[in-house]
Design a protein around this motif. Structure first.
Motif, PDB file in Angstrom:
ATOM      1  N   GLN A   5       0.898  -1.496   0.443  1.00 53.60           N
ATOM      2  CA  GLN A   5       0.091  -0.119  -0.051  1.00 53.60           C
ATOM      3  C   GLN A   5       0.844   1.230  -0.078  1.00 53.60           C
ATOM      4  OE1 GLN A   5      -2.465  -0.582   3.417  1.00 53.60           O
ATOM      5  NE2 GLN A   5      -4.377  -0.756   2.004  1.00 53.60           N
ATOM      6  N   ARG A   6       0.251   2.132  -0.368  1.00 56.16           N
ATOM      7  CA  ARG A   6       0.870   4.004  -0.624  1.00 56.16           C
ATOM      8  C   ARG A   6       0.287   4.821  -0.068  1.00 56.16           C
ATOM      9  NH1 ARG A   6       5.493   2.942  -4.146  1.00 56.16           N
ATOM     10  NH2 ARG A   6       5.399   4.980  -4.600  1.00 56.16           N
ATOM     11  N   ILE A   7       1.159   5.077   1.066  1.00 56.32           N
ATOM     12  CA  ILE A   7       0.398   7.014   0.562  1.00 56.32           C
ATOM     13  C   ILE A   7       1.293   8.151   0.987  1.00 56.32           C
ATOM     14  CG2 ILE A   7       1.095   6.848   3.533  1.00 56.32           C
ATOM     15  CD1 ILE A   7      -1.506   8.309   4.108  1.00 56.32           C
ATOM     16  N   ILE A   8       0.504   9.246   0.042  1.00 56.05           N
ATOM     17  CA  ILE A   8       1.465  10.591   0.126  1.00 56.05           C
ATOM     18  C   ILE A   8       0.751  11.578   0.694  1.00 56.05           C
ATOM     19  CG2 ILE A   8       1.460  12.411  -1.748  1.00 56.05           C
ATOM     20  CD1 ILE A   8       0.852  10.283  -3.964  1.00 56.05           C
ATOM     21  N   ASP A  29       4.364  -1.611   7.245  1.00 56.52           N
ATOM     22  CA  ASP A  29       4.249  -1.528   5.699  1.00 56.52           C
ATOM     23  C   ASP A  29       3.918  -1.036   4.555  1.00 56.52           C
ATOM     24  OD1 ASP A  29       5.784  -3.938   6.524  1.00 56.52           O
ATOM     25  OD2 ASP A  29       3.856  -4.790   6.283  1.00 56.52           O
ATOM     26  N   VAL A  30       3.427  -0.078   4.792  1.00 59.61           N
ATOM     27  CA  VAL A  30       2.929   0.996   3.716  1.00 59.61           C
ATOM     28  C   VAL A  30       3.633   2.475   3.151  1.00 59.61           C
ATOM     29  CG1 VAL A  30       2.015   2.894   5.756  1.00 59.61           C
ATOM     30  CG2 VAL A  30       1.182   3.024   3.321  1.00 59.61           C
ATOM     31  N   HIS A  31       4.195   2.212   2.170  1.00 63.37           N
ATOM     32  CA  HIS A  31       5.068   3.738   1.661  1.00 63.37           C
ATOM     33  C   HIS A  31       4.666   4.307   2.095  1.00 63.37           C
ATOM     34  CE1 HIS A  31       7.641   5.345  -1.804  1.00 63.37           C
ATOM     35  NE2 HIS A  31       8.611   4.157  -1.721  1.00 63.37           N
ATOM     36  N   VAL A  32       5.631   5.475   2.144  1.00 60.11           N
ATOM     37  CA  VAL A  32       5.034   6.506   2.665  1.00 60.11           C
ATOM     38  C   VAL A  32       5.737   7.971   1.878  1.00 60.11           C
ATOM     39  CG1 VAL A  32       5.355   9.305   3.965  1.00 60.11           C
ATOM     40  CG2 VAL A  32       4.439   6.470   4.504  1.00 60.11           C
ATOM     41  N   THR A  33       4.978   8.270   1.361  1.00 61.53           N
ATOM     42  CA  THR A  33       5.666   9.199  -0.792  1.00 61.53           C
ATOM     43  C   THR A  33       5.625  10.986   0.526  1.00 61.53           C
ATOM     44  OG1 THR A  33       5.847   8.248  -1.899  1.00 61.53           O
ATOM     45  CG2 THR A  33       6.585  10.457  -2.424  1.00 61.53           C
ATOM     46  N   VAL A  34       5.920  11.731   0.930  1.00 57.92           N
ATOM     47  CA  VAL A  34       6.230  12.755   0.982  1.00 57.92           C
ATOM     48  C   VAL A  34       6.628  13.862  -0.098  1.00 57.92           C
ATOM     49  CG1 VAL A  34       6.906  14.913   2.580  1.00 57.92           C
ATOM     50  CG2 VAL A  34       6.418  12.663   3.788  1.00 57.92           C
ATOM     51  N   ALA A 266      -2.116   6.730  -5.459  1.00 60.91           N
ATOM     52  CA  ALA A 266      -1.900   6.199  -4.221  1.00 60.91           C
ATOM     53  C   ALA A 266      -3.746   5.559  -3.744  1.00 60.91           C
ATOM     54  CB  ALA A 266      -1.321   7.470  -3.308  1.00 60.91           C
ATOM     55  N   ASP A 267      -3.531   4.610  -2.433  1.00 58.81           N
ATOM     56  CA  ASP A 267      -4.094   4.427  -1.222  1.00 58.81           C
ATOM     57  C   ASP A 267      -5.038   5.412  -0.616  1.00 58.81           C
ATOM     58  OD1 ASP A 267      -3.891   1.286  -2.689  1.00 58.81           O
ATOM     59  OD2 ASP A 267      -2.082   1.980  -1.761  1.00 58.81           O
ATOM     60  N   ALA A 268      -4.498   6.143  -0.664  1.00 56.52           N
ATOM     61  CA  ALA A 268      -4.148   7.014   0.395  1.00 56.52           C
ATOM     62  C   ALA A 268      -3.581   8.149   0.314  1.00 56.52           C
ATOM     63  CB  ALA A 268      -4.163   7.003   2.070  1.00 56.52           C
ATOM     64  N   ILE A 269      -4.113   9.975   0.739  1.00 56.88           N
ATOM     65  CA  ILE A 269      -3.470  10.719   0.391  1.00 56.88           C
ATOM     66  C   ILE A 269      -4.046  11.902   1.718  1.00 56.88           C
ATOM     67  CG2 ILE A 269      -3.270  13.043  -1.599  1.00 56.88           C
ATOM     68  CD1 ILE A 269      -4.308  10.620  -3.404  1.00 56.88           C
ATOM     69  N   LEU A 270      -2.514  12.399   1.921  1.00 56.79           N
ATOM     70  CA  LEU A 270      -2.705  12.824   3.201  1.00 56.79           C
ATOM     71  C   LEU A 270      -2.286  14.361   3.231  1.00 56.79           C
ATOM     72  CD1 LEU A 270      -2.465  11.834   6.713  1.00 56.79           C
ATOM     73  CD2 LEU A 270      -1.255  14.682   7.069  1.00 56.79           C
ATOM     74  N   ILE A 419     -14.647  12.132   0.689  1.00 58.28           N
ATOM     75  CA  ILE A 419     -13.781  11.611  -0.863  1.00 58.28           C
ATOM     76  C   ILE A 419     -12.856  10.721   0.249  1.00 58.28           C
ATOM     77  CG2 ILE A 419     -12.460  12.772  -2.141  1.00 58.28           C
ATOM     78  CD1 ILE A 419     -12.915  15.613  -1.854  1.00 58.28           C
ATOM     79  N   ASP A 420     -12.696   9.734  -0.974  1.00 63.29           N
ATOM     80  CA  ASP A 420     -12.027   8.320  -0.386  1.00 63.29           C
ATOM     81  C   ASP A 420     -11.214   8.688  -0.581  1.00 63.29           C
ATOM     82  OD1 ASP A 420     -15.232   7.126  -0.080  1.00 63.29           O
ATOM     83  OD2 ASP A 420     -14.502   6.009  -1.749  1.00 63.29           O
ATOM     84  N   GLY A 421     -10.341   7.872   1.373  1.00 66.32           N
ATOM     85  CA  GLY A 421      -8.740   7.996   0.828  1.00 66.32           C
ATOM     86  C   GLY A 421      -7.999   9.443   1.009  1.00 66.32           C
ATOM     87  N   VAL A 422      -8.733  10.956   1.048  1.00 65.77           N
ATOM     88  CA  VAL A 422      -8.403  11.680   0.559  1.00 65.77           C
ATOM     89  C   VAL A 422      -8.517  12.104   2.598  1.00 65.77           C
ATOM     90  CG1 VAL A 422      -7.915  14.124   0.012  1.00 65.77           C
ATOM     91  CG2 VAL A 422      -9.154  12.071  -1.187  1.00 65.77           C
TER      92      VAL A 422
END
Length: 460
Positions: A5-8, A29-34, A266-270, A419-422
């Motif tokens: 899984q990836r989160i941005i 285990d989640v991949h975090v990109t900033v 991404a699976d989720a965005i913050l 909004i799903d995943g944001v």
């Protein structure tokens, strides 16, 4: 095998970096990109090291009583760098003089009779008007109102102008006329609701005398001996990837569009970017309402001196009444408050420039800002020639929590939840201080992790 899984995270200020830490702590285990638009991380947190001085260009520390950030600092292995500020009084420059804040006053609200009677900050009529707080009925009626309206109705215009406004302006850099009581000073609304009189209510909150004696040795603030940039740099290590100089143009469920047209999935965005980016990036009315809310521009000027070139006042700093019509709003003697910031034999003075009514100077050259700040310092006390100065600006980036801010944030968060995943966090939402931002980041990171876990279970 299930893909990782990836989160941005959009924004590498304290909120975005803290969110990265909390996400990895709960879901390693989640991949975090900033993604960060600027060429550096840290946002408002910035430490410069020069000639033995440790210079905080942004926040210098945080309130020790807000334990969440201290817990975070310990969790990432920086607990041995925690330092407390030295205790010391603050004064107010009003009516062309530095005057001590009356003992027992909390945010300018008096809690002791004798110091208030003898202070030169307020005229006899002003003192009498403030004492009417003991008789005045409730002002706050469970509906938000401006800080100015609340305090002037309770304590009178003179006490507000000479004591409360200089302190609050130095902290929030806002205009009391539209500053939200519920969001910036909810404790005073609660005190009035419970006790009616602020003076009587604040007296109940004062600690016993024996506790006061203990707390005199250290101040109310905490920082890091190596500078606060150590915090953001350490937090950055928890992200799998940080892309600087990477601007985002749009955020949708499951994808982030960069300025150059590149789409990242991404699976989720913050979202943890500047408040002015909420509207453009999310593009729904409630997000635009926050982006269009009031912001201000400020500058700080850090001056280095030889010790003998700065008058030895028995305070760690002062705030300036706006009636004095100076450019500076406050001054901190940083080497007295934080001795580790300056070499022995040297003084470190930090001034704050810019008010909502006086933004022009902030946009001038570094030399012009430093010259104006130095002239104001010399108006107030004896100050010699600085060894160097460093000017830092925050342009259109200081959120102002205006009346009904809580309602606008609530509407925004309700709209965002569709909004799903944001997800979103940051100084625009639930507090501008470092502990507030990191606590909001923690809560938002946990929401994002819960969402990712739900996705994972749905696909398993």
């Amino acid at each position: 095998m299930t893909a990782k899984q990836r989160i941005i995270i959009v924004g590498a200020g304290i909120s975005g970096l803290a969110a990265a830490f909390y996400i990895k702590r709960h879901k390693p285990d989640v991949h975090v990109t900033v993604l960060e638009a600027a060429d550096r991380i840290g946002g408002k947190v910035k430490t410069i090291y020069k000639d033995g001085f440790t210079i905080e260009c942004g926040p210098e520390g945080y309130m020790a009583r807000k334990k969440g950030l201290t817990d975070l600092i310990k969790a990432i292995g920086l607990g041995d760098q925690l330092v407390h500020s030295k205790s010391g009084g603050y004064s107010i420059y009003v009516n062309h003089r530095l005057r001590q804040m009356p003992k027992g006053a909390v945010m300018g609200v008096p809690t002791k009779l004798l110091p208030m009677v003898t202070t030169g900050l307020v005229s006899p009529w002003g003192k009498l008007r403030a004492a009417m707080d003991l008789l005045i009925p409730h002002v706050y009626q469970d509906r938000d109102l401006s800080v100015r309206t609340f305090f002037e109705k309770r304590l009178g215009k003179e006490l507000v102008a000479n004591m409360i406004e200089p302190l609050l302006s130095g902290i929030y850099n806002g205009d009391l006329s539209d500053m939200s009581l519920e969001e910036t000073l909810p404790q005073f609304a609660s005190i009035e609701k419970k006790h009616r009189s602020l003076i009587l209510g604040m007296k109940t909150l004062r600690p016993p005398k024996q506790k006061e004696a203990v707390t005199k040795k250290t101040g109310a603030f905490v920082s890091l001996s190596g500078g606060l940039s150590a915090l953001t740099e350490k937090l950055a290590d928890y992200a799998d990837e940080i892309r600087r100089n990477t601007s985002v143009s749009q955020i949708n469920s499951g994808r982030v569009t960069l300025d150059d047209g590149t789409v990242l999935n991404a699976d989720a965005i913050l979202l943890a970017a500047s408040p002015k980016q909420f509207g453009p990036l999310l593009n729904f009315p409630e997000a635009w309402a926050l982006s269009n809310d009031k912001r201000s521009s400020t500058a700080t000027v850090a001056f280095a001196f030889k010790k003998e070139d700065v008058e030895a006042l028995d305070i760690t700093g002062y705030v300036v009444s706006r009636k004095e019509q100076l450019h500076i709003t406050a001054c901190s003697f940083m080497d007295r408050k934080w001795p580790h910031l300056a070499p022995d034999g040297y003084a470190f003075v930090r001034t704050y420039v810019g008010t909502p009514e006086d933004q022009a100077l902030v946009h001038q050259s570094d030399a012009a800002i430093a010259q104006a700040a130095l002239a104001d310092l010399r108006t107030i006390s004896r100050i010699g020639t600085p060894l160097f100065s460093i000017v830092t600006r925050q342009i259109d980036n200081m959120p102002q929590y205006t009346v009904n801010h809580k309602q606008r944030v609530h509407a925004f968060e309700n709209a965002l939840s569709t909004i799903d995943g944001v997800f979103a966090c940051g100084a625009m939402l639930h507090g501008v201080g470092l502990p507030d931002c990191t606590e909001n980041a923690r809560q938002t990171a946990e929401q994002a992790v819960h969402y990712l876990n739900t996705l994972e279970h749905a696909h398993s």
